[in-house]
Write a protein that holds these residues in place. Structure first.
Motif, PDB file in Angstrom:
ATOM      1  N   GLY A  20       0.809  -1.217   0.000  1.00 34.46           N
ATOM      2  CA  GLY A  20       0.000   0.000   0.000  1.00 34.46           C
ATOM      3  C   GLY A  20       0.838   1.260   0.000  1.00 34.46           C
ATOM      4  O   GLY A  20       0.536   2.226  -0.709  1.00 34.46           O
ATOM      5  N   VAL A  21       1.900   1.263   0.785  1.00 32.42           N
ATOM      6  CA  VAL A  21       2.789   2.429   0.823  1.00 32.42           C
ATOM      7  C   VAL A  21       3.437   2.636  -0.553  1.00 32.42           C
ATOM      8  O   VAL A  21       3.547   3.767  -1.037  1.00 32.42           O
ATOM      9  N   LEU A  24       0.921   4.221  -2.749  1.00 33.41           N
ATOM     10  CA  LEU A  24       0.685   5.624  -2.395  1.00 33.41           C
ATOM     11  C   LEU A  24       1.836   6.534  -2.810  1.00 33.41           C
ATOM     12  O   LEU A  24       1.614   7.653  -3.263  1.00 33.41           O
ATOM     13  N   THR A  25       3.062   6.063  -2.620  1.00 31.67           N
ATOM     14  CA  THR A  25       4.214   6.931  -2.834  1.00 31.67           C
ATOM     15  C   THR A  25       4.753   6.906  -4.262  1.00 31.67           C
ATOM     16  O   THR A  25       5.370   7.879  -4.695  1.00 31.67           O
ATOM     17  N   HIS A  46      -5.103   8.253  -9.179  1.00 31.53           N
ATOM     18  CA  HIS A  46      -6.096   8.394  -8.113  1.00 31.53           C
ATOM     19  C   HIS A  46      -6.589   7.016  -7.655  1.00 31.53           C
ATOM     20  O   HIS A  46      -6.645   6.729  -6.454  1.00 31.53           O
ATOM     21  N   ARG A  49      -3.927   5.065  -5.718  1.00 30.21           N
ATOM     22  CA  ARG A  49      -3.745   5.591  -4.350  1.00 30.21           C
ATOM     23  C   ARG A  49      -4.931   5.232  -3.455  1.00 30.21           C
ATOM     24  O   ARG A  49      -4.752   4.958  -2.272  1.00 30.21           O
ATOM     25  N   ASP A  50      -6.130   5.225  -4.014  1.00 26.40           N
ATOM     26  CA  ASP A  50      -7.288   4.772  -3.225  1.00 26.40           C
ATOM     27  C   ASP A  50      -7.083   3.333  -2.751  1.00 26.40           C
ATOM     28  O   ASP A  50      -7.290   3.021  -1.573  1.00 26.40           O
ATOM     29  N   GLY A  52      -4.259   1.770  -2.566  1.00 19.88           N
ATOM     30  CA  GLY A  52      -3.105   1.776  -1.660  1.00 19.88           C
ATOM     31  C   GLY A  52      -3.527   2.051  -0.225  1.00 19.88           C
ATOM     32  O   GLY A  52      -3.023   1.431   0.716  1.00 19.88           O
ATOM     33  N   LEU A  53      -4.453   2.983  -0.043  1.00 19.52           N
ATOM     34  CA  LEU A  53      -4.960   3.270   1.301  1.00 19.52           C
ATOM     35  C   LEU A  53      -5.620   2.035   1.909  1.00 19.52           C
ATOM     36  O   LEU A  53      -5.457   1.750   3.098  1.00 19.52           O
ATOM     37  N   ILE A  54      -6.366   1.305   1.098  1.00 20.39           N
ATOM     38  CA  ILE A  54      -7.016   0.089   1.587  1.00 20.39           C
ATOM     39  C   ILE A  54      -5.967  -0.937   2.020  1.00 20.39           C
ATOM     40  O   ILE A  54      -6.098  -1.552   3.085  1.00 20.39           O
ATOM     41  N   VAL A  56      -2.897  -0.389   3.030  1.00 25.48           N
ATOM     42  CA  VAL A  56      -2.266   0.072   4.277  1.00 25.48           C
ATOM     43  C   VAL A  56      -3.180  -0.220   5.455  1.00 25.48           C
ATOM     44  O   VAL A  56      -2.744  -0.752   6.487  1.00 25.48           O
ATOM     45  N   LEU A  57      -4.451   0.103   5.323  1.00 25.91           N
ATOM     46  CA  LEU A  57      -5.408  -0.124   6.406  1.00 25.91           C
ATOM     47  C   LEU A  57      -5.512  -1.606   6.769  1.00 25.91           C
ATOM     48  O   LEU A  57      -5.442  -1.981   7.948  1.00 25.91           O
TER      49      LEU A  57
END
Length: 131
Positions: A20-21, A24-25, A46, A49-50, A52-54, A56-57
């Motif tokens: 995920g990181v 995102l990065t 976009h 990155r969406d 990616g947030l999932i 990471v969570l």
């Protein structure tokens, strides 16, 4: 056994969060680095990155659950539900002809296997929870 499961879940979580990181990065680098992704559609920063947030969570949920047994059932099950849905979506794409069957072995290590591991961890956590 409980210690080994916790370590394994923590490692799975770290891998998911790390993915995920990366998304995102460096979404464009991730898009071109992961086999098969370029065949699923054009690069969309976009969207990556969406997702990616999932990742990471979910990853942090597995890590936190590894350290806090009381949270395992909920956190690991929620992660398993999303990962399983993601894997089933990949199977659906093959079933309707969006991807060919050659996608199954390509996607297995990064899509299907994490889902199976998450389901196994969730079942284990439920069986060993204080009800």
């Amino acid at each position: 056994m409980t210690k080994a499961i916790s370590v394994f879940a923590g490692l799975l979580g770290a891998g998911l969060a790390g993915n995920g990181v990366f998304m995102l990065t460096a979404p464009e680098a991730w898009y071109f680095a992961v086999p098969g992704v370029t065949t699923t559609g054009p690069f969309n920063q976009h969207f990556l990155r969406d997702i990616g947030l999932i990742f990471v969570l979910i990853g942090l949920g597995f890590v936190y659950g590894a350290a806090r047994p009381g949270s395992r059932v909920l956190l690991w099950s929620m992660g398993a539900i999303w990962l399983s849905g993601h894997a089933l979506f990949h199977f659906w794409e093959i079933a309707v002809g969006i991807c060919g069957p050659e996608a199954l072995p390509r996607d297995f290590p990064t899509v299907t296997l994490p889902a199976l591991l998450a389901v196994a961890l969730s079942i284990w956590s439920f069986r060993h929870a204080d009800h």
